[in-house]
Design an enzyme around this catalytic site. Structure first.
Site, PDB file in Angstrom:
ATOM      1  NE  ARG A  47       0.061   1.811   3.237  1.00 26.57           N
ATOM      2  CZ  ARG A  47       1.003   2.710   3.384  1.00 26.57           C
ATOM      3  NH1 ARG A  47       2.275   2.376   3.547  1.00 26.57           N
ATOM      4  NH2 ARG A  47       0.730   3.988   3.365  1.00 26.57           N
ATOM      5  CG  ASP A 237      -3.082   8.154  -1.853  1.00 28.58           C
ATOM      6  OD1 ASP A 237      -3.037   8.728  -0.752  1.00 28.58           O
ATOM      7  OD2 ASP A 237      -2.722   6.975  -2.037  1.00 28.58           O
TER       8      ASP A 237
HETATM    9  O1  MRU Z   1      -4.591   3.417   1.881  1.00 31.92           O
HETATM   10  P1  MRU Z   1      -3.114   3.609   1.774  1.00 31.92           P
HETATM   11  O2  MRU Z   1      -2.354   3.148   2.971  1.00 31.92           O
HETATM   12  O3  MRU Z   1      -2.558   3.062   0.485  1.00 31.92           O
HETATM   13  O4  MRU Z   1      -2.940   5.193   1.692  1.00 31.92           O
HETATM   14  C1  MRU Z   1      -1.672   5.746   1.598  1.00 31.92           C
HETATM   15  C2  MRU Z   1      -1.635   7.217   1.717  1.00 31.92           C
HETATM   16  O5  MRU Z   1      -2.655   7.865   1.806  1.00 31.92           O
HETATM   17  C3  MRU Z   1      -0.288   7.872   1.639  1.00 31.92           C
HETATM   18  O6  MRU Z   1      -0.270   9.052   2.363  1.00 31.92           O
HETATM   19  C4  MRU Z   1       0.023   8.201   0.173  1.00 31.92           C
HETATM   20  O7  MRU Z   1      -0.165   7.074  -0.631  1.00 31.92           O
HETATM   21  C5  MRU Z   1       1.391   8.707  -0.016  1.00 31.92           C
HETATM   22  S1  MRU Z   1       2.598   7.438   0.154  1.00 31.92           S
HETATM   23  C6  MRU Z   1       4.098   8.058  -0.280  1.00 31.92           C
END
Ligand code: MRU
Length: 346
Positions: A47, A237
């Site tokens: 993730r 994201d």
């Molecule tokens: O649901 P996730 O754990 O994949 O969400 C991740 C995030 O929101 C992070 O802050 C984002 O991907 C940036 S990672 C460098």
């Protein structure tokens, strides 16, 4: 914390750490099929926006490497099927779509046998992994200039080594400042409901010896009002024209930072930019409500309780002090610069 990259390609196998098991167990996934990569992304074993992009590219590399196709046309059909599966895993982080499209395009542009195309796909995935590491190092270098000796930096979710191929984006900024000898402290939010802050960010920073204190998400207003924090650095994201899309809770932190006059920085590579779109185009992933009504399979709410579970939220640009990417520190008001980067990316 392991010294290896978070994700690696080894002779037709993709190896990555299972993030759902951390911090209690360090266990590795060894995947030989694209479908296994897709499942790992969906289940959040892998993730974080940059790493799911690279993982998806490696998924296509697995399809290419293990294909029995002799002709390019046949391999292209298999790659497109894999691409569809990968694109259905998680809808919000743009890196995944960008990486899949870039890899398929590379295959399309490569002439010759299926073998030649397969090699091009594997090389492209490796290139993306290397580029991610370089981008994070540069983000760290640019971002560290914004961090001063004695700062206490709040971060949300996990935008660290685990969310990338190595080093991290928001945590890359923190790491770079620390490596420069700045005496800083970090406050990490636990990040309900999946606890990426408590499980992953706290684990990464603790392993590096960077002073870190954990808070629940609901304590952000308190710590800011008590001046226990003087900067915020988070990842992203998807960065659209008018907003930053990041882990649920980011928007509240940004508004609170604004209210308290605390700079709110977003650290993200150009692969996270999606400047042809605006916030109304963004699909926010809705996850299983049981992640909210239960804690680690233990029900914490009444039976049959309804719950919301959006995985991300949308922070309007007016709350963002600066965006730190691999080329520069950008002012969000300079949308023209961002547009140029958008063109550069495609
Ligand atoms: O649901 P996730 O754990 O994949 O969400 C991740 C995030 O929101 C992070 O802050 C984002 O991907 C940036 S990672 C460098």
């Amino acid at each position: 914390m392991t010294r290896m990259r978070t994700i690696e390609w080894k002779d037709g196998t993709v190896i990555t750490i299972d993030q759902t098991k951390l911090p209690n167990e360090t266990s590795f996934l060894k995947m030989k099929k694209c479908s296994q990569v897709a499942t790992a992304i969906k289940d959040m074993k892998i993730r974080g926006a940059p790493i799911i992009g690279v993982a998806a590219a490696y998924g296509l590399a697995l399809t290419a490497h293990h294909s029995k196709a002799r002709e390019k046309r046949e391999l292209m059909r298999e790659l497109k099927q894999s691409a569809e599966i990968l694109k259905k895993t998680r809808p919000t982080a743009v890196n995944l779509f960008w990486a899949v499209d870039r890899t398929v395009k590379k295959a399309q542009e490569t002439s010759g046998s299926a073998k030649a195309v397969a090699k091009a796909v594997i090389d492209e995935a490796q290139r993306m992994a290397d580029e991610d590491v370089q981008a994070n190092r540069k983000i760290g270098g640019h971002g560290a200039k914004l961090i001063e000796d004695g700062d206490t930096v709040l971060t949300h979710c996990n935008a660290g080594k685990l969310a990338t191929v190595d080093y991290g984006t928001a945590l890359g900024v923190i790491r770079a400042a620390w490596e420069q000898g700045k005496q800083i402290k970090v406050i990490a939010t636990e990040t309900r409901p999946k606890l990426q802050g408590a499980r992953l960010t706290a684990y990464e920073l603790k392993s590096d010896g960077i002073p870190v204190t954990l808070i629940t998400d609901s304590m952000v207003g308190y710590v800011m009002s008590k001046r226990m924090v003087n900067k915020v650095v988070v990842g992203a994201d998807r960065i659209v024209r008018d907003a930053v899309v990041n882990k649920i809770g980011t928007f509240s932190i940004a508004v609170l930072a604004h209210e308290h006059g605390i700079p709110f920085y977003v650290a993200a590579p150009i692969s996270t930019f999606d400047l042809t779109r605006s916030s109304k185009d963004v699909v926010v992933e809705e996850r299983n409500p049981e992640e909210v009504t239960h804690f680690r399979s233990q029900r914490t709410a009444p039976i049959g309780m309804k719950a919301l579970n959006p995985a991300f939220d949308i922070t309007p640009m007016k709350y963002v002090s600066a965006i730190i990417c691999e080329t520069n520190v950008l002012s969000p008001t300079k949308l023209k610069d961002l547009q140029r980067l958008g063109e550069f990316k495609s």
